[in-house]
Design a protein around this motif. Structure first.
Motif, PDB file in Angstrom:
ATOM      1  N   LEU A  33       0.837  -1.205   0.000  1.00  8.63           N
ATOM      2  CA  LEU A  33       0.000   0.000   0.000  1.00  8.63           C
ATOM      3  C   LEU A  33       0.869   1.251   0.000  1.00  8.63           C
ATOM      4  N   PHE A  34       1.874   1.272   0.844  1.00  9.94           N
ATOM      5  CA  PHE A  34       2.787   2.421   0.909  1.00  9.94           C
ATOM      6  C   PHE A  34       3.452   2.659  -0.445  1.00  9.94           C
ATOM      7  N   ASN A  35       3.962   1.592  -1.052  1.00 13.43           N
ATOM      8  CA  ASN A  35       4.645   1.740  -2.347  1.00 13.43           C
ATOM      9  C   ASN A  35       3.700   2.225  -3.437  1.00 13.43           C
ATOM     10  N   ARG A  36       2.445   1.754  -3.424  1.00 15.00           N
ATOM     11  CA  ARG A  36       1.485   2.222  -4.428  1.00 15.00           C
ATOM     12  C   ARG A  36       1.155   3.696  -4.221  1.00 15.00           C
ATOM     13  N   ILE A  37       1.045   4.118  -2.969  1.00  8.76           N
ATOM     14  CA  ILE A  37       0.779   5.535  -2.684  1.00  8.76           C
ATOM     15  C   ILE A  37       1.951   6.382  -3.167  1.00  8.76           C
ATOM     16  N   VAL A  38       3.161   5.981  -2.826  1.00  6.74           N
ATOM     17  CA  VAL A  38       4.342   6.743  -3.227  1.00  6.74           C
ATOM     18  C   VAL A  38       4.419   6.842  -4.746  1.00  6.74           C
ATOM     19  N   ASP A  39       4.263   5.717  -5.432  1.00  4.20           N
ATOM     20  CA  ASP A  39       4.344   5.737  -6.901  1.00  4.20           C
ATOM     21  C   ASP A  39       3.283   6.643  -7.516  1.00  4.20           C
ATOM     22  N   SER A  40       2.063   6.486  -7.066  1.00  6.66           N
ATOM     23  CA  SER A  40       0.956   7.249  -7.636  1.00  6.66           C
ATOM     24  C   SER A  40       1.090   8.742  -7.353  1.00  6.66           C
ATOM     25  N   CYS A  41       1.309   9.089  -6.104  1.00  7.12           N
ATOM     26  CA  CYS A  41       1.346  10.505  -5.730  1.00  7.12           C
ATOM     27  C   CYS A  41       2.616  11.192  -6.231  1.00  7.12           C
ATOM     28  N   TYR A  42       3.714  10.471  -6.284  1.00 14.52           N
ATOM     29  CA  TYR A  42       4.945  11.064  -6.828  1.00 14.52           C
ATOM     30  C   TYR A  42       4.754  11.406  -8.295  1.00 14.52           C
ATOM     31  N   THR A  43       4.162  10.470  -9.031  1.00 16.49           N
ATOM     32  CA  THR A  43       3.937  10.697 -10.460  1.00 16.49           C
ATOM     33  C   THR A  43       3.016  11.889 -10.693  1.00 16.49           C
ATOM     34  N   LYS A  44       1.984  12.024  -9.870  1.00 18.13           N
ATOM     35  CA  LYS A  44       1.011  13.095 -10.052  1.00 18.13           C
ATOM     36  C   LYS A  44       1.499  14.452  -9.564  1.00 18.13           C
ATOM     37  N   CYS A  45       2.322  14.462  -8.524  1.00 10.55           N
ATOM     38  CA  CYS A  45       2.569  15.719  -7.816  1.00 10.55           C
ATOM     39  C   CYS A  45       3.971  16.311  -7.939  1.00 10.55           C
ATOM     40  N   ILE A  46       4.948  15.497  -8.252  1.00 11.12           N
ATOM     41  CA  ILE A  46       6.323  15.992  -8.233  1.00 11.12           C
ATOM     42  C   ILE A  46       6.799  16.265  -9.661  1.00 11.12           C
ATOM     43  N   SER A  47       7.303  17.472  -9.870  1.00  8.56           N
ATOM     44  CA  SER A  47       7.820  17.875 -11.172  1.00  8.56           C
ATOM     45  C   SER A  47       9.052  17.047 -11.513  1.00  8.56           C
ATOM     46  N   LYS A  48       9.209  16.739 -12.780  1.00  8.40           N
ATOM     47  CA  LYS A  48      10.365  15.957 -13.228  1.00  8.40           C
ATOM     48  C   LYS A  48      11.639  16.804 -13.263  1.00  8.40           C
ATOM     49  N   GLU A  49      11.458  18.104 -13.275  1.00 11.81           N
ATOM     50  CA  GLU A  49      12.601  19.016 -13.291  1.00 11.81           C
ATOM     51  C   GLU A  49      12.750  19.650 -11.914  1.00 11.81           C
ATOM     52  N   TYR A  50      13.724  19.167 -11.164  1.00  8.85           N
ATOM     53  CA  TYR A  50      13.933  19.698  -9.821  1.00  8.85           C
ATOM     54  C   TYR A  50      14.565  21.080  -9.894  1.00  8.85           C
ATOM     55  N   GLN A  51      13.919  22.045  -9.244  1.00  9.85           N
ATOM     56  CA  GLN A  51      14.464  23.387  -9.214  1.00  9.85           C
ATOM     57  C   GLN A  51      14.802  23.812  -7.786  1.00  9.85           C
ATOM     58  N   GLN A  52      14.299  23.054  -6.801  1.00  9.26           N
ATOM     59  CA  GLN A  52      14.551  23.371  -5.403  1.00  9.26           C
ATOM     60  C   GLN A  52      14.874  22.079  -4.651  1.00  9.26           C
ATOM     61  N   ASN A  53      15.560  22.232  -3.528  1.00 10.57           N
ATOM     62  CA  ASN A  53      15.877  21.071  -2.699  1.00 10.57           C
ATOM     63  C   ASN A  53      14.642  20.522  -1.999  1.00 10.57           C
ATOM     64  N   ASP A  54      13.743  21.398  -1.617  1.00 10.38           N
ATOM     65  CA  ASP A  54      12.552  21.009  -0.871  1.00 10.38           C
ATOM     66  C   ASP A  54      11.335  21.004  -1.780  1.00 10.38           C
ATOM     67  N   LEU A  55      10.264  20.400  -1.277  1.00  9.75           N
ATOM     68  CA  LEU A  55       9.002  20.430  -2.015  1.00  9.75           C
ATOM     69  C   LEU A  55       8.469  21.851  -2.064  1.00  9.75           C
ATOM     70  N   THR A  56       7.852  22.208  -3.170  1.00  9.41           N
ATOM     71  CA  THR A  56       7.178  23.502  -3.235  1.00  9.41           C
ATOM     72  C   THR A  56       5.874  23.387  -2.451  1.00  9.41           C
ATOM     73  N   GLN A  57       5.249  24.509  -2.185  1.00 10.27           N
ATOM     74  CA  GLN A  57       3.982  24.477  -1.467  1.00 10.27           C
ATOM     75  C   GLN A  57       2.929  23.731  -2.285  1.00 10.27           C
ATOM     76  N   GLY A  58       2.911  23.940  -3.588  1.00 13.82           N
ATOM     77  CA  GLY A  58       1.957  23.253  -4.455  1.00 13.82           C
ATOM     78  C   GLY A  58       2.161  21.743  -4.445  1.00 13.82           C
ATOM     79  N   GLU A  59       3.429  21.308  -4.505  1.00 11.92           N
ATOM     80  CA  GLU A  59       3.722  19.871  -4.461  1.00 11.92           C
ATOM     81  C   GLU A  59       3.293  19.273  -3.128  1.00 11.92           C
ATOM     82  N   SER A  60       3.555  19.990  -2.058  1.00 13.85           N
ATOM     83  CA  SER A  60       3.199  19.508  -0.724  1.00 13.85           C
ATOM     84  C   SER A  60       1.687  19.365  -0.565  1.00 13.85           C
TER      85      SER A  60
END
Length: 91
Positions: A33-60
């Protein structure tokens, strides 16, 4: 002497192999369950081009909502399957 305050030999005799198997199965399900959540939410929410070390407010915010929805849906599906299972049981 065991770390849990008992004799190691007594604690080994008290362990039920069926309980261990059930605990291992539950751990596998939680890990899946944890791995499916990580895979799904990472794909939907995290930009492929990292511009900052931390998550943006929108990503969070996106991750918070994604995880919440994932758990809500998982709970509803589980409840529905349980109802269907009870209806199909012979009386």
């Amino acid at each position: 002497m065991s770390f849990f305050g008992g004799n190691a030999m007594q604690s080994q005799q008290a362990v039920n192999p069926q309980n261990i198997a059930m605990a291992e199965q539950e751990l596998e399900m939680v890990t899946d369950l944890f791995n499916r959540i990580v895979d799904s939410c990472y794909t939907k929410c995290i930009s492929k081009e990292y511009q900052q070390n931390d998550l943006t407010q929108g990503e969070s915010v996106c991750i918070d909502r994604c995880v919440s929805k994932f758990f809500d849906v998982n709970t509803k599906v589980g409840e529905k399957m349980q109802q269907m299972g009870q209806q199909n049981m012979p009386k």
